[in-house]
Design a protein around this motif. Sequence first.
Motif, PDB file in Angstrom:
ATOM      1  N   TRP A 286     -47.609 -81.859   6.783  1.00  0.00           N
ATOM      2  CA  TRP A 286     -46.330 -82.402   6.311  1.00  0.00           C
ATOM      3  C   TRP A 286     -45.845 -81.674   5.058  1.00  0.00           C
ATOM      4  O   TRP A 286     -44.659 -81.352   4.943  1.00  0.00           O
ATOM      5  CB  TRP A 286     -46.475 -83.902   6.049  1.00  0.00           C
ATOM      6  N   HIS A 287     -46.747 -81.385   4.151  1.00  0.00           N
ATOM      7  CA  HIS A 287     -46.371 -80.677   2.924  1.00  0.00           C
ATOM      8  C   HIS A 287     -45.850 -79.276   3.239  1.00  0.00           C
ATOM      9  O   HIS A 287     -44.801 -78.857   2.718  1.00  0.00           O
ATOM     10  CB  HIS A 287     -47.567 -80.590   1.979  1.00  0.00           C
ATOM     11  N   ALA A 288     -46.557 -78.554   4.097  1.00  0.00           N
ATOM     12  CA  ALA A 288     -46.129 -77.198   4.450  1.00  0.00           C
ATOM     13  C   ALA A 288     -44.801 -77.217   5.205  1.00  0.00           C
ATOM     14  O   ALA A 288     -43.908 -76.400   4.947  1.00  0.00           O
ATOM     15  CB  ALA A 288     -47.204 -76.507   5.289  1.00  0.00           C
ATOM     16  N   LEU A 289     -44.671 -78.154   6.126  1.00  0.00           N
ATOM     17  CA  LEU A 289     -43.444 -78.286   6.911  1.00  0.00           C
ATOM     18  C   LEU A 289     -42.237 -78.499   6.016  1.00  0.00           C
ATOM     19  O   LEU A 289     -41.196 -77.847   6.185  1.00  0.00           O
ATOM     20  CB  LEU A 289     -43.594 -79.462   7.881  1.00  0.00           C
ATOM     21  N   THR A 290     -42.357 -79.413   5.062  1.00  0.00           N
ATOM     22  CA  THR A 290     -41.206 -79.819   4.248  1.00  0.00           C
ATOM     23  C   THR A 290     -41.020 -78.976   2.996  1.00  0.00           C
ATOM     24  O   THR A 290     -39.985 -79.063   2.346  1.00  0.00           O
ATOM     25  CB  THR A 290     -41.357 -81.294   3.836  1.00  0.00           C
ATOM     26  N   THR A 291     -42.003 -78.153   2.670  1.00  0.00           N
ATOM     27  CA  THR A 291     -41.928 -77.347   1.449  1.00  0.00           C
ATOM     28  C   THR A 291     -41.592 -75.894   1.724  1.00  0.00           C
ATOM     29  O   THR A 291     -40.804 -75.280   0.991  1.00  0.00           O
ATOM     30  CB  THR A 291     -43.261 -77.421   0.673  1.00  0.00           C
ATOM     31  N   PHE A 292     -42.160 -75.319   2.778  1.00  0.00           N
ATOM     32  CA  PHE A 292     -42.089 -73.876   2.955  1.00  0.00           C
ATOM     33  C   PHE A 292     -41.109 -73.410   4.036  1.00  0.00           C
ATOM     34  O   PHE A 292     -40.698 -72.250   4.027  1.00  0.00           O
ATOM     35  CB  PHE A 292     -43.487 -73.320   3.244  1.00  0.00           C
ATOM     36  N   ILE A 293     -40.741 -74.274   4.984  1.00  0.00           N
ATOM     37  CA  ILE A 293     -39.785 -73.847   6.008  1.00  0.00           C
ATOM     38  C   ILE A 293     -38.368 -73.990   5.464  1.00  0.00           C
ATOM     39  O   ILE A 293     -37.924 -75.103   5.182  1.00  0.00           O
ATOM     40  CB  ILE A 293     -39.955 -74.673   7.296  1.00  0.00           C
ATOM     41  N   PRO A 294     -37.642 -72.889   5.316  1.00  0.00           N
ATOM     42  CA  PRO A 294     -36.295 -72.973   4.753  1.00  0.00           C
ATOM     43  C   PRO A 294     -35.320 -73.688   5.687  1.00  0.00           C
ATOM     44  O   PRO A 294     -35.388 -73.546   6.903  1.00  0.00           O
ATOM     45  CB  PRO A 294     -35.886 -71.489   4.601  1.00  0.00           C
ATOM     46  N   ASN A 295     -34.443 -74.471   5.092  1.00  0.00           N
ATOM     47  CA  ASN A 295     -33.327 -75.090   5.815  1.00  0.00           C
ATOM     48  C   ASN A 295     -33.773 -75.888   7.040  1.00  0.00           C
ATOM     49  O   ASN A 295     -33.151 -75.816   8.106  1.00  0.00           O
ATOM     50  CB  ASN A 295     -32.310 -74.024   6.234  1.00  0.00           C
ATOM     51  N   LEU A 296     -34.844 -76.675   6.891  1.00  0.00           N
ATOM     52  CA  LEU A 296     -35.303 -77.505   7.995  1.00  0.00           C
ATOM     53  C   LEU A 296     -34.318 -78.651   8.192  1.00  0.00           C
ATOM     54  O   LEU A 296     -34.181 -79.520   7.343  1.00  0.00           O
ATOM     55  CB  LEU A 296     -36.703 -78.052   7.703  1.00  0.00           C
ATOM     56  N   ARG A 312     -33.449 -90.405   7.558  1.00  0.00           N
ATOM     57  CA  ARG A 312     -33.850 -89.386   6.578  1.00  0.00           C
ATOM     58  C   ARG A 312     -35.015 -89.902   5.737  1.00  0.00           C
ATOM     59  O   ARG A 312     -34.948 -90.983   5.152  1.00  0.00           O
ATOM     60  CB  ARG A 312     -32.673 -89.015   5.670  1.00  0.00           C
ATOM     61  N   GLU A 313     -36.061 -89.102   5.675  1.00  0.00           N
ATOM     62  CA  GLU A 313     -37.194 -89.409   4.821  1.00  0.00           C
ATOM     63  C   GLU A 313     -36.794 -89.091   3.378  1.00  0.00           C
ATOM     64  O   GLU A 313     -36.404 -87.967   3.075  1.00  0.00           O
ATOM     65  CB  GLU A 313     -38.411 -88.585   5.265  1.00  0.00           C
ATOM     66  N   ARG A 314     -36.888 -90.069   2.497  1.00  0.00           N
ATOM     67  CA  ARG A 314     -36.279 -89.940   1.172  1.00  0.00           C
ATOM     68  C   ARG A 314     -37.009 -88.965   0.253  1.00  0.00           C
ATOM     69  O   ARG A 314     -36.368 -88.210  -0.481  1.00  0.00           O
ATOM     70  CB  ARG A 314     -36.225 -91.321   0.489  1.00  0.00           C
ATOM     71  N   LYS A 315     -38.331 -88.960   0.272  1.00  0.00           N
ATOM     72  CA  LYS A 315     -39.065 -88.160  -0.699  1.00  0.00           C
ATOM     73  C   LYS A 315     -38.816 -86.671  -0.523  1.00  0.00           C
ATOM     74  O   LYS A 315     -38.572 -85.934  -1.489  1.00  0.00           O
ATOM     75  CB  LYS A 315     -40.560 -88.459  -0.606  1.00  0.00           C
ATOM     76  N   LYS A 316     -38.871 -86.187   0.707  1.00  0.00           N
ATOM     77  CA  LYS A 316     -38.657 -84.766   0.994  1.00  0.00           C
ATOM     78  C   LYS A 316     -37.246 -84.474   1.491  1.00  0.00           C
ATOM     79  O   LYS A 316     -36.838 -83.311   1.553  1.00  0.00           O
ATOM     80  CB  LYS A 316     -39.674 -84.292   2.030  1.00  0.00           C
ATOM     81  N   GLY A 317     -36.522 -85.520   1.881  1.00  0.00           N
ATOM     82  CA  GLY A 317     -35.145 -85.335   2.331  1.00  0.00           C
ATOM     83  C   GLY A 317     -35.006 -84.799   3.741  1.00  0.00           C
ATOM     84  O   GLY A 317     -33.926 -84.360   4.137  1.00  0.00           O
ATOM     85  N   VAL A 318     -36.086 -84.845   4.531  1.00  0.00           N
ATOM     86  CA  VAL A 318     -36.053 -84.300   5.887  1.00  0.00           C
ATOM     87  C   VAL A 318     -35.599 -85.371   6.866  1.00  0.00           C
ATOM     88  O   VAL A 318     -36.043 -86.522   6.802  1.00  0.00           O
ATOM     89  CB  VAL A 318     -37.448 -83.771   6.294  1.00  0.00           C
ATOM     90  N   VAL A 319     -34.729 -85.003   7.794  1.00  0.00           N
ATOM     91  CA  VAL A 319     -34.296 -85.921   8.843  1.00  0.00           C
ATOM     92  C   VAL A 319     -35.355 -85.958   9.937  1.00  0.00           C
ATOM     93  O   VAL A 319     -35.826 -84.906  10.392  1.00  0.00           O
ATOM     94  CB  VAL A 319     -32.936 -85.495   9.424  1.00  0.00           C
ATOM     95  N   PHE A 320     -35.716 -87.163  10.338  1.00  0.00           N
ATOM     96  CA  PHE A 320     -36.661 -87.368  11.426  1.00  0.00           C
ATOM     97  C   PHE A 320     -35.930 -88.049  12.575  1.00  0.00           C
ATOM     98  O   PHE A 320     -35.207 -89.027  12.363  1.00  0.00           O
ATOM     99  CB  PHE A 320     -37.839 -88.230  10.977  1.00  0.00           C
TER     100      PHE A 320
END
Length: 377
Positions: A286-296, A312-320
């Motif tokens: 989860w950390h690598a997915l939300t930290t290192f992939i640009p413009n996810l 939207r997951e609030r901490k990382k801002g990623v839409v699930f």
Amino acid sequence: MNHLTSKLLGLLYILPLVFAVPASQTPLSVGILDPYPDKPKITFREDGSFKITVLSDLHFGENPWDDWGPEQDRKSLVLLRRVFREEQPDYVVINGDLVTGENTFKHNATLLIDQIIGPINEAGMPFSSIHGNHDNQRNISHMQEIQRELKVAKRTYTRAAPKGIGGEGGEGNYWVPIYKCTDDRIPVLILWFFDSRGGESLGENSRPVEDWVHPSVAKWIRSEVKAMKDAWGSMENVGALGFVHIPPFLVRSLQANLNSTVSPGLNADHMGDGSSQREGKDQAFWHALTTFIPNLQALVSGHDHGNEWCARERKKGVVFCFAKHSGHGGYGKPDWGFGVRNVVFEQFDTTSTFKTWIRMEDGEKKAILNIDAAFDP
């Protein structure tokens, strides 16, 4: 340096780009960043749009000893053919649990892949698969399904991860580049596919397989993104979309606070039921997915047949987003229905917005969303 020597040196420079090794063996470090040198580039339409149709939880092969199971598969094939005919997607994603491996016969289990791929082959569409917990069972495995798909489908972009990546039963980690046009060297969209494993190991003496993305995938994500940046430079205009079958543990909290007005769609399945997934096991992924992939832009999961919402997951801002239970096999309730999720990018924009909706078997469109920075349930 004479003229002949100069020509020979030039030829040696371009040979790796022309005579590329098979995709699964292509080392990104030598400068070949297209992992599919022997396949056509997948491109956006001329109007700047690109539609992805996501199938999930087909569950073929149930009860092969009576009439019920094959009849469910027949209904699923009717659904697939109708969806492909009416939606005309540019790309198809099969998002796990293609086969109910514990319930089918071992001697012909891989032939179920032929049935599933049949409508996609008929339509001539490019596609990819990831695999779920029911695809790892005593009668079938993820690798067997991958190998069969590569054998029977010319337009598949599924491939196995490099050796040592994914852990036991988790071979299906890879990415697929999507280009604006065939002449482009740098894609505008990367589709990422992650193997969440689960189920049981193959054979009579089967044992449980961990049902989360293996930590080795986190290091692989970082190395792949580094290779992309080394080859392409800035990835400011390259969007990304991820797919995994079992939802990551850290998105479970979304369900408790779900706003059904902002996040419409069926919400009838408690996340985590029937899973042995434990807190923290997929944290590295989860950390690598939300930290290192640009413009996810989003991560799409299946697994829970009664869910079809996005949040939207609030901490990382990623839409699930959940996909939609597509196959007539597998558990469910009559009022849940069957369908697919569509994802559409427009105007070659893959970094700021996309549209998505659930398309039901009868053609009904529901849970229609425009996902952008303002989407904040």
